[in-house]
Scaffold this active site. Structure first.
Site, mmCIF file in Angstrom:
data_model
loop_
_atom_site.group_PDB
_atom_site.id
_atom_site.type_symbol
_atom_site.label_atom_id
_atom_site.label_comp_id
_atom_site.label_asym_id
_atom_site.label_seq_id
_atom_site.Cartn_x
_atom_site.Cartn_y
_atom_site.Cartn_z
ATOM 1 N N HIS A 73 2.427 6.742 7.000
ATOM 2 C CA HIS A 73 3.475 7.506 6.320
ATOM 3 C C HIS A 73 3.721 8.807 7.082
ATOM 4 O O HIS A 73 2.766 9.523 7.419
ATOM 5 C CB HIS A 73 3.025 7.900 4.910
ATOM 6 C CG HIS A 73 2.860 6.762 3.952
ATOM 7 N ND1 HIS A 73 3.812 6.441 3.003
ATOM 8 C CD2 HIS A 73 1.842 5.883 3.761
ATOM 9 C CE1 HIS A 73 3.387 5.421 2.276
ATOM 10 N NE2 HIS A 73 2.185 5.060 2.717
ATOM 11 N N HIS A 120 0.459 0.704 7.565
ATOM 12 C CA HIS A 120 1.646 1.536 7.797
ATOM 13 C C HIS A 120 1.257 2.994 7.709
ATOM 14 O O HIS A 120 0.511 3.401 6.829
ATOM 15 C CB HIS A 120 2.757 1.203 6.789
ATOM 16 C CG HIS A 120 2.294 1.171 5.368
ATOM 17 N ND1 HIS A 120 1.566 0.121 4.837
ATOM 18 C CD2 HIS A 120 2.423 2.068 4.373
ATOM 19 C CE1 HIS A 120 1.298 0.369 3.575
ATOM 20 N NE2 HIS A 120 1.794 1.548 3.261
HETATM 21 P P1 5GP Z 1 1.273 2.238 0.308
HETATM 22 O O1 5GP Z 1 1.005 2.626 -1.101
HETATM 23 O O2 5GP Z 1 0.995 0.776 0.551
HETATM 24 O O3 5GP Z 1 0.632 3.141 1.311
HETATM 25 O O4 5GP Z 1 2.828 2.490 0.531
HETATM 26 C C1 5GP Z 1 3.776 1.489 0.502
HETATM 27 C C2 5GP Z 1 5.115 2.170 0.710
HETATM 28 O O5 5GP Z 1 6.065 1.177 1.025
HETATM 29 C C3 5GP Z 1 5.607 2.901 -0.530
HETATM 30 O O6 5GP Z 1 5.854 4.265 -0.197
HETATM 31 C C4 5GP Z 1 6.875 2.153 -0.910
HETATM 32 O O7 5GP Z 1 7.886 3.005 -1.387
HETATM 33 C C5 5GP Z 1 7.273 1.481 0.385
HETATM 34 N N1 5GP Z 1 7.942 0.214 0.219
HETATM 35 C C6 5GP Z 1 7.567 -0.813 -0.612
HETATM 36 N N2 5GP Z 1 8.421 -1.847 -0.473
HETATM 37 C C7 5GP Z 1 9.330 -1.479 0.459
HETATM 38 C C8 5GP Z 1 10.464 -2.148 1.015
HETATM 39 O O8 5GP Z 1 10.791 -3.292 0.687
HETATM 40 N N3 5GP Z 1 11.168 -1.457 1.960
HETATM 41 C C9 5GP Z 1 10.824 -0.200 2.361
HETATM 42 N N4 5GP Z 1 11.587 0.396 3.282
HETATM 43 N N5 5GP Z 1 9.767 0.456 1.840
HETATM 44 C C10 5GP Z 1 9.035 -0.179 0.893
#
Ligand code: 5GP
Ligand code: ZN
Length: 140
Positions: free
Chosen positions: A102, A100
């Site tokens: 950001h 994903h």
């Molecule tokens: P990572 O640390 O994997 O780059 O970021 C994961 C992101 O996904 C985090 O910013 C977190 O807030 C977001 N996130 C985690 N679970 C969910 C969810 O169930 N729904 C949404 N919309 N965002 C999520």
């Protein structure tokens, strides 16, 4: 599709999300725990963990959505700028194992930091060492 993947569940509509844009192969939705108003995530609909797992056409589509969406996200929250990036792998902070990107809107004086702040202590590398790294990457 990975059975226990939160983002696959969002893509499948099994978990609700605030979707802001959708194409055949990519989905963009607001982060549930935003770092800033408008914090958006762009995902390929197919489950891929890291950037090297992403087929080129899908990478293109995800990046197209990111480039199209970023100015709109900035403008609706009246942001001055945005940080765009991804945590590629657990050691880099990736918590959800479904790639994903950001999009984090940024505001003058918001107290945040540039993307340079994500790494640990800066390494003390000589020019020769940097040259050797460049050569290794070129010859991969
Ligand atoms: P990572 O640390 O994997 O780059 O970021 C994961 C992101 O996904 C985090 O910013 C977190 O807030 C977001 N996130 C985690 N679970 C969910 C969810 O169930 N729904 C949404 N919309 N965002 C999520
Ligand atoms: Zn997934």
């Amino acid at each position: 599709m990975s059975e226990e993947c939160i983002f696959c569940s969002i893509v499948d509509g099994d978990i609700p999300a605030r979707t802001v844009h959708e194409t055949d192969a990519a989905l963009a939705f607001l982060d549930a725990n935003p770092l800033a108003p408008g914090h958006t995530l762009v995902v390929p609909k197919a489950h891929h963990r890291q950037i090297e797992d992403l087929p080129a056409d899908l990478a293109q589509e995800v990046f197209d959505v990111v480039t199209e969406l970023t100015p709109h996200v900035r403008s609706v929250v009246d942001a001055d700028a945005a940080n765009v990036g991804l945590n590629d792998g657990e050691a880099a902070g990736q918590e959800v194992p479904h790639l994903h990107v950001h999009i984090v809107p940024r505001f003058e004086g918001d107290g945040g930091a540039p993307i340079h702040a994500v790494a640990g202590e800066r390494p003390d590398l000589t020019d020769d060492e940097i040259d050797a790294i460049a050569e290794s990457i070129r010859s991969e």
